[in-house]
Design an enzyme around this catalytic site. Structure first.
Site, PDB file in Angstrom:
ATOM      1  N   HIS A   1       8.873   2.712   8.403  1.00  0.00           N
ATOM      2  CA  HIS A   1       8.697   2.051   9.820  1.00  0.00           C
ATOM      3  C   HIS A   1       7.740   2.928  10.850  1.00  0.00           C
ATOM      4  CE1 HIS A   1       9.766  -0.348  13.372  1.00  0.00           C
ATOM      5  NE2 HIS A   1       9.423   0.803  14.157  1.00  0.00           N
TER       6      HIS A   1
ATOM      7  N   ASN B   1      13.808   3.817   4.342  1.00  0.00           N
ATOM      8  CA  ASN B   1      12.810   2.965   4.329  1.00  0.00           C
ATOM      9  C   ASN B   1      11.452   3.574   5.132  1.00  0.00           C
ATOM     10  OD1 ASN B   1      11.576   0.055   4.766  1.00  0.00           O
ATOM     11  ND2 ASN B   1      12.509   0.654   7.286  1.00  0.00           N
TER      12      ASN B   1
ATOM     13  N   SER C   1       0.879  -0.908  -0.166  1.00  0.00           N
ATOM     14  CA  SER C   1      -0.196  -0.406  -0.394  1.00  0.00           C
ATOM     15  C   SER C   1       0.797   1.082  -0.030  1.00  0.00           C
ATOM     16  CB  SER C   1      -1.100  -0.259   1.378  1.00  0.00           C
ATOM     17  OG  SER C   1      -0.445   0.164   2.077  1.00  0.00           O
ATOM     18  N   ASN C   2       2.470   1.630   0.872  1.00  0.00           N
ATOM     19  CA  ASN C   2       2.940   2.278   0.538  1.00  0.00           C
ATOM     20  C   ASN C   2       3.319   2.869  -0.939  1.00  0.00           C
ATOM     21  OD1 ASN C   2       3.126   4.102   3.285  1.00  0.00           O
ATOM     22  ND2 ASN C   2       4.051   2.016   4.368  1.00  0.00           N
TER      23      ASN C   2
ATOM     24  N   GLU D   1       1.403   7.204   6.884  1.00  0.00           N
ATOM     25  CA  GLU D   1       2.420   6.432   6.710  1.00  0.00           C
ATOM     26  C   GLU D   1       2.175   6.838   4.838  1.00  0.00           C
ATOM     27  OE1 GLU D   1       3.305   2.058   6.295  1.00  0.00           O
ATOM     28  OE2 GLU D   1       2.832   2.295   8.846  1.00  0.00           O
TER      29      GLU D   1
HETATM   30  C1  GRF Z   1       4.204  -1.040   6.762  1.00  0.00           C
HETATM   31  O1  GRF Z   1       3.436  -0.632   8.126  1.00  0.00           O
HETATM   32  C2  GRF Z   1       6.018  -0.476   6.817  1.00  0.00           C
HETATM   33  O2  GRF Z   1       5.670   0.381   8.055  1.00  0.00           O
HETATM   34  C3  GRF Z   1       5.990  -1.386   7.368  1.00  0.00           C
HETATM   35  O3  GRF Z   1       5.657  -2.444   7.049  1.00  0.00           O
HETATM   36  C4  GRF Z   1       4.495  -2.196   5.743  1.00  0.00           C
HETATM   37  C5  GRF Z   1       4.109  -2.341   5.145  1.00  0.00           C
HETATM   38  O4  GRF Z   1       3.414  -2.429   4.305  1.00  0.00           O
HETATM   39  N1  GRF Z   1       7.558  -1.283   6.862  1.00  0.00           N
HETATM   40  P1  GRF Z   1       2.786  -2.024   3.195  1.00  0.00           P
HETATM   41  O5  GRF Z   1       3.290  -3.810   1.980  1.00  0.00           O
HETATM   42  O6  GRF Z   1       2.983  -1.119   2.313  1.00  0.00           O
HETATM   43  O7  GRF Z   1       0.968  -2.271   2.921  1.00  0.00           O
END
Ligand code: GRF
Length: 255
Positions: free
Chosen positions: A160, A158, A65-66, A225
């Protein structure tokens, strides 16, 4: 092209200024010449902007999703960059499927059974083939070897789901809840050779509510995020920040 996530300058306004100025040409001939050269400058900046467009490489292992939030901002022209390649170490990662749907270049590079550095060498080689400038780890469930980190010094980001340096490692949202903090959040940082230990680029804070579960808190943090990862990418690719020790400071305040 500049990062436009926080860019309140309206393109429409700019264009109407050009048009208004064009209409004023009847008044003053020398203004025409000035303005024409300004427009020419503007156009060459666009050309330069394109030439300077940075290539992003996305690494993910799961949902993605990010990555998707970054991809949408790239598509909308809010991040002056191109997603050159999306790499996953998991063949069935939902993020990889999303990348394919978006028509992006994708690579599945299995990590299972490989030495950390051997796998990293394969990934770095693909990133270099695609001339990637900035690497975004977006839920990439692996620790990078020093070889990888040194291949892109200061150019790996990255995200977090905690306010680092609190709660590094896995299950950060549960760690925060169990500890009893009243505010949690997320951090985008530059990757160094440690775990979740590199210089901080952006952070966002969310409240922790009495009724929160790890899931509800994670969802609240995830929303932030998606917002700050794109901001951090913009800061890095626009060269708007520099490192002062561990601190990332704005270039605008440079003496
Ligand atoms: C997120 O919560 C990020 O902070 C962590 O892993 C998760 C990844 O989520 N590092 P997505 O795959 O981006 O939905």
């Amino acid at each position: 092209m500049r990062c436009e996530l926080n860019d309140y300058e309206s393109r429409g306004e700019h264009q109407s200024q050009i048009i208004n100025h064009k209409s004023s040409t009847t008044n003053h001939q020398s203004q025409i010449t000035n303005r024409k050269s300004q427009i020419a400058n503007h156009q060459s900046q666009i050309i330069n902007g394109r030439a300077l467009m940075k290539n992003l490489g996305i690494l993910l292992s799961g949902r993605g999703s990010n990555f998707e939030a970054i991809a949408r901002n790239v598509q909308a022209g809010k991040i002056p960059a191109k997603i050159a390649v999306v790499i996953s170490n998991k063949e069935d990662a939902a993020g990889l499927a999303t990348a394919k749907t978006l028509g992006l270049e994708t690579r599945f590079i299995p990590s299972q059974g490989k030495q950390r550095e051997a796998f990293d060498r394969e990934v770095v080689s693909v990133l270099k083939d695609f001339q990637v400038d900035v690497v975004c780890l977006a839920g990439f469930m692996r620790i990078l070897s020093p070889y990888f980190v040194r291949a892109f010094p200061g150019r790996i980001l990255n995200i977090h789901p905690a306010l680092l340096p609190a709660f590094p490692g896995t299950y950060a949202q549960k760690q925060a809840l169990d500890y009893g903090v009243k505010f949690a959040g997320c951090t985008v940082h530059i990757v160094d050779e440690g775990v979740d230990s590199g210089p901080i680029v952006c952070q966002a804070v969310v409240p922790v509510l009495d009724e929160d579960t790890p899931e509800s808190l994670s969802a609240r943090i995830l929303k932030e995020e998606h917002r700050i990862y794109s901001e951090a990418v913009c800061l890095l690719i626009d060269d708007k920040v520099r490192l002062q020790g561990r601190r990332l400071v704005s270039n605008d305040t440079a003496p």
